[in-house]
Write a protein that holds these residues in place. Sequence first.
Motif, PDB file in Angstrom:
ATOM      1  N   MET A  91      -2.644 -51.516 -24.787  1.00  0.00           N
ATOM      2  CA  MET A  91      -1.458 -52.365 -25.024  1.00  0.00           C
ATOM      3  C   MET A  91      -0.352 -51.481 -25.725  1.00  0.00           C
ATOM      4  O   MET A  91      -0.396 -51.549 -26.930  1.00  0.00           O
ATOM      5  CB  MET A  91      -1.933 -53.624 -25.722  1.00  0.00           C
ATOM      6  N   SER A  92       0.225 -50.714 -24.965  1.00  0.00           N
ATOM      7  CA  SER A  92       1.157 -50.082 -25.556  1.00  0.00           C
ATOM      8  C   SER A  92       2.306 -50.904 -26.235  1.00  0.00           C
ATOM      9  O   SER A  92       3.065 -50.465 -27.219  1.00  0.00           O
ATOM     10  CB  SER A  92       2.007 -49.117 -24.419  1.00  0.00           C
ATOM     11  N   GLY A  93       2.272 -52.110 -25.827  1.00  0.00           N
ATOM     12  CA  GLY A  93       3.373 -53.069 -26.392  1.00  0.00           C
ATOM     13  C   GLY A  93       3.171 -53.674 -27.842  1.00  0.00           C
ATOM     14  O   GLY A  93       3.766 -54.500 -28.229  1.00  0.00           O
ATOM     15  N   ASP A  94       1.862 -53.482 -28.161  1.00  0.00           N
ATOM     16  CA  ASP A  94       1.170 -54.052 -29.396  1.00  0.00           C
ATOM     17  C   ASP A  94       0.578 -53.002 -30.236  1.00  0.00           C
ATOM     18  O   ASP A  94      -0.498 -52.533 -30.061  1.00  0.00           O
ATOM     19  CB  ASP A  94       0.306 -55.147 -29.233  1.00  0.00           C
ATOM     20  N   TRP A 153       3.049 -63.293 -19.182  1.00  0.00           N
ATOM     21  CA  TRP A 153       2.486 -62.000 -19.433  1.00  0.00           C
ATOM     22  C   TRP A 153       1.667 -61.902 -20.427  1.00  0.00           C
ATOM     23  O   TRP A 153       1.895 -61.652 -21.801  1.00  0.00           O
ATOM     24  CB  TRP A 153       3.600 -60.886 -19.614  1.00  0.00           C
ATOM     25  N   GLN A 181      -1.317 -48.446 -17.034  1.00  0.00           N
ATOM     26  CA  GLN A 181      -0.393 -49.036 -17.962  1.00  0.00           C
ATOM     27  C   GLN A 181       0.690 -50.132 -16.818  1.00  0.00           C
ATOM     28  O   GLN A 181       1.365 -49.397 -16.024  1.00  0.00           O
ATOM     29  CB  GLN A 181       0.391 -48.256 -18.905  1.00  0.00           C
ATOM     30  N   TRP A 212       4.461 -48.781 -15.699  1.00  0.00           N
ATOM     31  CA  TRP A 212       4.590 -47.570 -15.734  1.00  0.00           C
ATOM     32  C   TRP A 212       4.429 -46.838 -14.285  1.00  0.00           C
ATOM     33  O   TRP A 212       4.049 -47.425 -13.275  1.00  0.00           O
ATOM     34  CB  TRP A 212       3.656 -46.897 -16.774  1.00  0.00           C
ATOM     35  N   SER A 257       9.171 -45.839 -15.968  1.00  0.00           N
ATOM     36  CA  SER A 257       8.704 -47.142 -15.774  1.00  0.00           C
ATOM     37  C   SER A 257       9.787 -47.976 -14.688  1.00  0.00           C
ATOM     38  O   SER A 257      10.550 -47.480 -14.259  1.00  0.00           O
ATOM     39  CB  SER A 257       8.629 -47.918 -17.036  1.00  0.00           C
ATOM     40  N   GLY A 273       8.208 -44.291 -19.926  1.00  0.00           N
ATOM     41  CA  GLY A 273       7.013 -45.052 -19.361  1.00  0.00           C
ATOM     42  C   GLY A 273       6.468 -44.142 -18.150  1.00  0.00           C
ATOM     43  O   GLY A 273       6.247 -44.937 -17.160  1.00  0.00           O
ATOM     44  N   LYS A 308       1.151 -46.276 -29.493  1.00  0.00           N
ATOM     45  CA  LYS A 308       2.172 -46.148 -30.548  1.00  0.00           C
ATOM     46  C   LYS A 308       1.631 -46.406 -32.011  1.00  0.00           C
ATOM     47  O   LYS A 308       0.765 -47.362 -32.068  1.00  0.00           O
ATOM     48  CB  LYS A 308       3.574 -46.631 -30.193  1.00  0.00           C
TER      49      LYS A 308
END
Lengths: 375, 375, 375, 375
Positions: A110-113, A161, A189, A192, A197, A204, A218
């Motif tokens: 989970m690149s977003g968390d 999502w 991902q 991406w 992205s 992305g 990250k």
Amino acid sequence: MSNSSNEELEVIAISNVPHVKIHGRTTTVRSPLTLFWTGSAAELNVQGAEFWVEIESSYDLLEPWISIVINGVPVSRQMLTRGRAWICVFRGMNPNAVKNVRIIKDVQAMSGDLSNSLQFHAVKADGTFLPVEEKPLKIEFIGDSITSGEGAIGAKTEEDWVPMWFSALHNYTFMTAEALDAEYRVISQSGWGVLSSWDNNPNGNIPAYYEQVCGLLKGEQNEQLGALEPHDFSSWQPDVIVVNLGSNDDGAFQSPAWTDPITGQVYKQRLNGDGTYHEADLAKFENAVERFLIKLRKNNPQAHIIWAYGMLGSSLLPAIYRAVDAYHGQTRDHAVSILQLPNTTEETMGARSHPGDQSHRRSADVLTEYIRRIL
Amino acid sequence: MSNSSNEELEVIAISNVPHVKIHGRTTTVRSPLTLFWTGSAAELNVQGAEFWVEIESSYDLLEPWISIVINGVPVSRQMLTRGRAWICVFRGMNPNAVKNVRIIKDVQAMSGDLSNSLQFHAVKADGTFLPVEEKPLKIEFIGDSITSGEGAIGAKTEEDWVPMWFSALHNYTFMTAEALDAEYRVISQSGWGVLSSWDNNPNGNIPAYYEQVCGLLKGEQNEQLGALEPHDFSSWQPDVIVVNLGSNDDGAFQSPAWTDPITGQVYKQRLNGDGTYHEADLAKFENAVERFLIKLRKNNPQAHIIWAYGMLGSSLLPAIYRAVDAYHGQTRDHAVSILQLPNTTEETMGARSHPGDQSHRRSADVLTEYIRRIL
Amino acid sequence: MSNSSNEELEVIAISNVPHVKIHGRTTTVRSPLTLFWTGSAAELNVQGAEFWVEIESSYDLLEPWISIVINGVPVSRQMLTRGRAWICVFRGMNPNAVKNVRIIKDVQAMSGDLSNSLQFHAVKADGTFLPVEEKPLKIEFIGDSITSGEGAIGAKTEEDWVPMWFSALHNYTFMTAEALDAEYRVISQSGWGVLSSWDNNPNGNIPAYYEQVCGLLKGEQNEQLGALEPHDFSSWQPDVIVVNLGSNDDGAFQSPAWTDPITGQVYKQRLNGDGTYHEADLAKFENAVERFLIKLRKNNPQAHIIWAYGMLGSSLLPAIYRAVDAYHGQTRDHAVSILQLPNTTEETMGARSHPGDQSHRRSADVLTEYIRRIL
Amino acid sequence: MSNSSNEELEVIAISNVPHVKIHGRTTTVRSPLTLFWTGSAAELNVQGAEFWVEIESSYDLLEPWISIVINGVPVSRQMLTRGRAWICVFRGMNPNAVKNVRIIKDVQAMSGDLSNSLQFHAVKADGTFLPVEEKPLKIEFIGDSITSGEGAIGAKTEEDWVPMWFSALHNYTFMTAEALDAEYRVISQSGWGVLSSWDNNPNGNIPAYYEQVCGLLKGEQNEQLGALEPHDFSSWQPDVIVVNLGSNDDGAFQSPAWTDPITGQVYKQRLNGDGTYHEADLAKFENAVERFLIKLRKNNPQAHIIWAYGMLGSSLLPAIYRAVDAYHGQTRDHAVSILQLPNTTEETMGARSHPGDQSHRRSADVLTEYIRRIL
């Protein structure tokens, strides 16, 4: 629930459990063991009546899910809420029979968390652990939301999502590997692409992070977990690499520009007035495909590379052909080919306008057949 | 895991939650709510971003399992280890969208474990609860291990008699109800029959307990939970009753005698020397079928009763026909009929030599078609 | 078209062709060979490049059709218009390869057309004839329009009662035999039953003609062809007999009375006021079933007899069970059983409101599975 | 068999029959009407009880076959031996009902038999002829043996190259057209390609004959029939053109050289030592594809052109992509696209190592879906 575990069972740190087979890229650390990518798993052959595993889940927004597969059949799927918990995999069974157990991460990295992680600390059992048989074939899948199984589970009407609608098992990756009796790994991902992205963000892109353990994650926590470490390609060489990328690169052409918040630079893959791809921008995509093939080959000298594309439209297929042509011209490397996967139809659509279980099944059939011919 | 729940959400006792629809026979007690039978469920329409449920699991040997169905799609299945725990059903979703949630008991009432129970204490959510729509059709299924979904999940090689291999969803009951858009209830017990259980134990007969909430459960705990209370038939009248019994009555003919440990009385359904059923014993079975039909009719004056039989052989079908004939002759009641279900084949076999998912699917198709014609 | 045949090929009278295997009841006459029943066939193994057969077709109203099956695959189907004609089965093929050829009568014996006949006179070939392998299993099918394959080919909208809509191949009889690698014969007639035809005519009952070659055919021509001769049961003993009768006996209850034009006697199977079967009339049907079983057993001492019923509803199934019970009680003969076939649905319906190809397929699957278990 | 026709019916020359819809390219001559290509057909709506057609068949080696489709269902398939014959399409039917009849040429134009022809002379009926409804969509299929349906009928073991194993109906062309409710035409020849036939013969290329009625037919008879006349493209403009060519162009690379018997010139598409395509020869193929696209566009200005390829391998797909790219670059014509069809597997193989019915079905599904999206 820790009160519910069987206190008489011996706790063994995961680092001390013999014969754990780990699926998916990770670091060498085993105290604890971190699973990063979807489809990653710990696999064990347990001879005993009862078996527990201690898992730690961390996140700010997007929680991990796991599936448990016993003797090849998925029997459990659950959300892992925050914290460290003992999960009972089985109990009350014939202590002499050996159970093959796979505990599988059911959602993508989970690149977003920044706080998302899934870790195995220990196991408890009343028996012994036997070696897991090696599979004769190894496959690496590289992709986007399709390969992450986004929408592969859930009602067609679902629009959120959330991790719940991701599935590693209702997924062409798992299905293909099962059909071919292969071990497999996934690098994927949602959103991406090869160049950028879907929203034109050049960060992305999967290729930039391909040589790290899980470099698209990250934050400090992930760094400490080793996600950014270089991946040791010598430790696992696939026989086949399936790249299912391009859907979001097409999306970038259809989406507004992205402005880098730091540099102020604007990124946009343009369409011509007649709706066709702008040639210079298309060339950027093709160049990115070509460079990715070179990077894949550098790290995987023996693998047959298949660019498998089309589950959500195939408008960039001509460009992919040109890129592979250019790559061939440059390298004379003929172990790279292209496969058009069946498009998702109204009937085979899943949640969130993504391929459903039936679409994954159809693509798995086509891909399985294709790989069988190559090998 | 209680530390992982969202502390800001309001806890509401299950007795105070508006619009909970309860599936399956239970008592009127709601503090807590006990689910007894497989397929029993709490159903809610939740408008909110996050939803938890507090469940208590109790057992000596055989633990409960649940499945969670969201908007019609099964998304989670898990073992419930001993104790009281908060389970997160969903989180991070669109707070305005309404989610239909069913939390389903995935294993049968466990007559073999006096301490087994599954109870709902409370929920937590950040939204509101809306009414659950009534279904136009109600079906009651009465059966044995087939109807309990024994072996409907799991590898063919599985042999352990454990809750993990039971499924309420890979089950012709669920499939038929979904296909007909029906509400349904299940009364079932592995090994039991109309006259006796497979081992000739005359106590293992479903009819004797049909008029109680869940009378085949034993022990003080179940008594306190209200399992032995008379069932209030006026509270729920099915349009269709499907009786899938007989397989264990046939087993009794093939199995050794059973001796009552208290009275010393010996029970045995006999075969003749040529392998055919002994006539007097067969008559006992037929009589039991006839008496059960009378009991069913007494309590369900309007229901169409279908004796649906054959998923594991149909050797008692002639006797069932005779029994229904005798019942007709006595009552002139023509709303009772017989349906032969497709036998389970090598190909459609599941775990523990029981019908697998495919066999349940085939029987559901036949039964659905049959019920459609009747209605 | 006789001018189109290859004049250089040698003509051999069918009576002189070595190794012709004849399927279906017929007489001992071979000059010419008459095929009476649907599914009847001449089968040959031809080693040669070219092969013709001379067939004569006769009728007033209802013309014969044939299908040609080569090496197990149907390749031709055609109407045979009146007269004697050479039909080319294959030509231009590898002369050394052996072709298995079956020329199959694709329509039922036509009791409604006194002039209907289909006869094989001769063959022409440029090669030799090799023995046809014996099948390990023999099945006899006895039935009505369902077994005659009425409506098994043709659009759903077709309503004409013409031979074109009959099929011996889109037929559960052929499918079951193929699946079991069995030789088979069919005795069937549209509209007929065990006791009477659908319109209460007592002459439309199959049992009355079971012991003749094809006794339900009328008129001088058929008599001369030997249709009325007693059938020699010793010449062919089935391992399994499938009786698919009852649909028209049910029809008789729903249809007006039939008055014998000669005696003036009125025949009618009655319904009660509430739509249920009149008991005395139902008993007549049961009695007819029981007597037919006795006749079948007398002539086929070793066969397992399966009453397979339900493709167009199963309302007489309880009566059939009672009849078989009565038969058992009288004979202690346990090699008689009952199988409920899947009902035809809207989706599997064929032409003329009769089972279509898909319905025949489903019944064939169930029947095949059932016979496999018995054997 | 002419004696078998109903003498009371009125004979009408095909040129005088009202409302005959002719499918497939042919000349303007109707006395008689010649059908050249596979899938070509005469279609009529006949209101009457009986209907015959007089067909003339001519050949030295390779005889024609026809299939008859009534109200959408194939009911007859037969070899047409040499000569002129009346064929009864139906009889004895409701004279008031309208039957849609298609009499379809079931084999390809036979370039290898100078005497092969199939002609309709006349019809006989007792009723009237009504207009045939126009379809909303027109498709032209261009291909090789795959499109000719070679091996689409017959046992897997068949090896003879005879008309019997060709099928216009067990064919993705027919299936796709039916699914899309489209009128369609086929231009196809076994063994032929874009640049040359499988054996490097440069005359075996479809594009050279595309602008004639059926120019690949040789000999005086065909010339007199008008096969070599220019095709009038204005008479029929397809909405979609499907080109399924390339398999034999690949074959040329794998096959020995071909020497022109007259000029002595040698033709050979070469492989490199490592088994890859020789670049200069591959360029010849690409050039041929590009030129063919130009020719197609010239004659069909509005059609969407789909190069659909892959049913027997897809090794020339990269070259096809390059050719289409070159064509795009030159023309900016974007109504040309490429579709990879599912490869034929062991399971879906038909006779003569060609796609079987199942393979044609799978390709038809993919193609249907693709065309639906385009339109």
